[in-house]
Design a protein around this motif. Sequence first.
Motif, PDB file in Angstrom:
ATOM      1  N   THR A 291       0.859  -1.188   0.000  1.00 44.74           N
ATOM      2  CA  THR A 291       0.000   0.000   0.000  1.00 44.74           C
ATOM      3  C   THR A 291       0.892   1.233   0.000  1.00 44.74           C
ATOM      4  OG1 THR A 291      -0.131  -0.092   2.413  1.00 44.74           O
ATOM      5  CG2 THR A 291      -1.925  -1.113   1.168  1.00 44.74           C
ATOM      6  N   ARG A 293       1.039   5.420   0.739  1.00 50.11           N
ATOM      7  CA  ARG A 293       0.471   6.637   1.291  1.00 50.11           C
ATOM      8  C   ARG A 293       1.325   7.806   0.824  1.00 50.11           C
ATOM      9  NH1 ARG A 293       1.024   3.861   6.145  1.00 50.11           N
ATOM     10  NH2 ARG A 293       2.452   5.481   6.870  1.00 50.11           N
ATOM     11  N   PRO A 294       0.712   8.880   0.349  1.00 52.32           N
ATOM     12  CA  PRO A 294      -0.736   9.118   0.303  1.00 52.32           C
ATOM     13  C   PRO A 294      -1.407   8.547  -0.947  1.00 52.32           C
ATOM     14  CG  PRO A 294       0.412  11.068  -0.402  1.00 52.32           C
ATOM     15  CD  PRO A 294       1.485  10.077  -0.013  1.00 52.32           C
ATOM     16  N   ASP A 295      -0.642   8.270  -2.004  1.00 54.95           N
ATOM     17  CA  ASP A 295      -1.255   7.819  -3.252  1.00 54.95           C
ATOM     18  C   ASP A 295      -0.158   7.247  -4.126  1.00 54.95           C
ATOM     19  OD1 ASP A 295      -3.116   7.313  -5.182  1.00 54.95           O
ATOM     20  OD2 ASP A 295      -3.363   9.379  -5.846  1.00 54.95           O
ATOM     21  N   SER A 419      -5.018  13.182  -9.345  1.00 59.92           N
ATOM     22  CA  SER A 419      -4.845  12.601  -8.018  1.00 59.92           C
ATOM     23  C   SER A 419      -6.087  12.890  -7.198  1.00 59.92           C
ATOM     24  CB  SER A 419      -3.618  13.184  -7.327  1.00 59.92           C
ATOM     25  OG  SER A 419      -3.478  12.655  -6.030  1.00 59.92           O
ATOM     26  N   SER A 420      -6.568  11.889  -6.459  1.00 61.84           N
ATOM     27  CA  SER A 420      -7.819  12.076  -5.723  1.00 61.84           C
ATOM     28  C   SER A 420      -7.782  11.496  -4.317  1.00 61.84           C
ATOM     29  CB  SER A 420      -8.974  11.417  -6.501  1.00 61.84           C
ATOM     30  OG  SER A 420      -8.728  10.029  -6.668  1.00 61.84           O
ATOM     31  N   THR A 421      -6.620  11.073  -3.846  1.00 61.51           N
ATOM     32  CA  THR A 421      -6.551  10.344  -2.584  1.00 61.51           C
ATOM     33  C   THR A 421      -5.870  11.167  -1.504  1.00 61.51           C
ATOM     34  OG1 THR A 421      -6.407   8.265  -3.790  1.00 61.51           O
ATOM     35  CG2 THR A 421      -5.738   8.223  -1.489  1.00 61.51           C
ATOM     36  N   GLY A 422      -6.513  11.192  -0.327  1.00 59.72           N
ATOM     37  CA  GLY A 422      -5.859  11.695   0.871  1.00 59.72           C
ATOM     38  C   GLY A 422      -5.781  13.188   1.032  1.00 59.72           C
ATOM     39  N   TRP A 423      -6.452  13.955   0.181  1.00 60.61           N
ATOM     40  CA  TRP A 423      -6.318  15.410   0.252  1.00 60.61           C
ATOM     41  C   TRP A 423      -7.327  16.005   1.231  1.00 60.61           C
ATOM     42  CZ3 TRP A 423      -2.214  17.499  -2.069  1.00 60.61           C
ATOM     43  CH2 TRP A 423      -1.630  16.835  -3.146  1.00 60.61           C
ATOM     44  N   ARG A 464      -1.926  17.215   2.013  1.00 62.77           N
ATOM     45  CA  ARG A 464      -1.984  15.821   2.442  1.00 62.77           C
ATOM     46  C   ARG A 464      -0.602  15.398   2.927  1.00 62.77           C
ATOM     47  NH1 ARG A 464      -2.518  12.176  -3.133  1.00 62.77           N
ATOM     48  NH2 ARG A 464      -0.467  12.659  -4.020  1.00 62.77           N
TER      49      ARG A 464
END
Length: 820
Positions: A291, A293-295, A419-423, A464
């Motif tokens: 995985t 983080r953040p993306d 980008s769309s993750t963790g913001w 983020r």
Amino acid sequence: MTLPISTVTVTPDSAVFTGETVNLKCVIESDHSDWTYEWYKDRNRVKLQSDGRYTVNRDTLTIRGAAESDQGQYWCRGQRYGRPNSSQSSSAVSLSVTALPRSTVTVTPDSAVFTGETVKLKCEITPYYSNWRYEWYKDTHRKSVLQVSKLQTLTIRGAAESDQGQYWCKGQRSGRPNSSQSSSAVSLSVKDLKPKPELRSDPAGTALTGNTVTLTCNTDLSTGWDFYWYKNTQDSEIKTTRTNSYSMKIDSVSDGGQYWCRAGRGEPVYYTQYSDELTLSVTESPKAVVTVRPDEHVFRGETVTLRCDIKWRGNTEWTYRWQIEQTGQHNHYNYNQNNQHKNTVSRSSTQELKISRVEVFHRGKYSCTGQMDTQISQRSDAVALTVSSDEAQAAVRVSPQPWLTEGHSVTLICEVPGSSTGWTFSWFRDADHLSDSSRGAGGSYTLSPAALQHTGVYTCRAERGEPAYSSQNSSAQPLWVTGVSASVRLVLRPSRSQHFSSDSLSLSCDSAGWTVRRYTHANTQDCSAQTGSTCGIQSLSTSDTGVYWCESESGEKRHPLNITVHGGAVILESSADPVIEGETLTLHCLHRSTISSILTADFYKDGSLIQNQTTGEMSIPTVSKSDEGFYYCKTKSRESPHSWISVRASSSSPLLVVGVSVGLTVFLLLLILLVLLLRHKKRDQHHNNQQTSTPVPTRSGESQLENVPLQSEPVSDVTYSEVTVKKKKSMDKADTMPESTNVTYSKIRKNMKKDINSAGPSDLIYTEINMKDEKKTKSKGFGLADVLIKMKSKEKRSGQSSESGDTLYSEVKQNTDRGF
């Protein structure tokens, strides 16, 4: 005269073995026989005398039990009393003394043996000579030969404990040498207990598919054993190895089961006991998961953390191994950095791989495995880490549109493209941070209901990670909230939303103390050439395209209008203000040269052709909310800019309409009573052509008098008044502000009969007030309320009715122009 010659001969004339007897003879060539012989060694002038080892007998020197020290150079000469009294010294002869062949015993097996085994002892003599006979001796019985054989090997079959002891051998032959040296003794140990090995596995207990398991058959045995491996039953031999370990690849769970081992040696094979049973459990190897983080898509300068997770039997201690596959080469400098980073990743053994301030050369496909003892998990799927060479840039958009009426809802959406993750997001209006930015934490900032003070230029910023990484601020997004009632209006001359470049434009606020301001190219500024509340632009340019409004000294904004300046030849003529539902929308396609409608033009809405015209004009008689959209016109070679035409719902208030209707009803009742009194008075005076005045509200709200002819006859009168109120159900149950449709009737009837039995004419006078609400719209405003006043006169004769007189309509609309 020459002295006699001496010569030495040696018997045997070849190499002598230690322990043998050697004869050396001195021969003098002379006629005399009374010689005495003298012997010398190694050119020493010391004569050899008879002693325990040497014997001199006239012309012969005898060496008994030759030793290696006896080898050397020997020579002789003769002596006598007469003449010649001496012979010449002989030439030296070389005597070589060699040790007897050595005997060596080897034992197979070369370690402790077990009862029942076959033991072989072999006597080896070096250097090799043929025709040996081998003599075997045991323990201290050196003179008691155990066995004499031409075979080198002494075989003991079915060894017993009585066979253990010391064994040695030597060789005997008829030629020279006739004997070898005796060998050193070797010890033979015979054990009565049959050995039992111990079977172990690595890893112990459970193995994972895809890995290798090593079985070890532990014994206290020396080398020379073969090892036999069995699975599930002791009769099913699966493998034979020369070492006590067996490594096997675990392909599936079926490789698990019961295993045994044992050892064997010799011919015939002597086997140990079987080991105890070993149960090997095999399970599917877990697959690691990476995985990020953040993306997976990050921007240069962010902190990236990659984590390797393996779900298997709770909190098992894994050692992690990372691998990176290079996805591209950049310049040589970055390439070297990438190789350095790749090597660092490969050496990492932590569960989390942290990259601070990520750079473009960190791009790659990252995967990991976990290792537990000797077992390795399945490799994870590779995760492609993409690093943008640019810093993150926030972008803002508005839904449904940046123009709205107060009370409606609008949503601003902040995004980071790609980008769309963790913001998380922060919002700003007119460069001021909004304290309620938490409403936009998910990327959306909703104003519901929107108010005038929400008007402004909005920007957003995204953050983020830890430590926090901030994007660049988004471009500006203006949001215009118009009011239901515009206390201040921006007046355009000419009054349209599109204008040709080089044309002039006058903008003015219709109230003192207000100035014209504008928003163009993401900048808010005063209108140029400002005179009081009026702004005059003598020669428009495309840079003048933007939003214009009236602004007070305290910063209040009112009545924004969108203006487009076009440098081309064709523009669309439409009102800059929103169109009210139910009104007529008329569009013209204008040409720069004539400033008049083009003869032939097509009209489009939202990119689709809606009307093919033979003239440069298009009309929509009754506009509805569905007509809202982007409109433009197009000739054969030219196209106008696109203009957003907003459709605003009618905003009459039901409470106001009810109040007006009730007031009118009361007023009409009083008026009708007055009419009846007048009619009654005129009837007494026998006048037939009297009039009564009925006030009717006009569009401006003022009252007018309308003459309504009435008829009277000297007959009995019946007068009554009837008021009916009806309310229709809302058309849309989902609407939050349902609008009722009220209908109020006020009828006053007067029947005049000459005789109760006569069929003469009869008069009927009544008044109707109808209050109708339009269907509820999505804008949640009130529909148009009409007050309809009708006064009719009917005559009824002979059972038939005919409608006569005049019908008057008075329509009252409550419309509020929307400003900021």
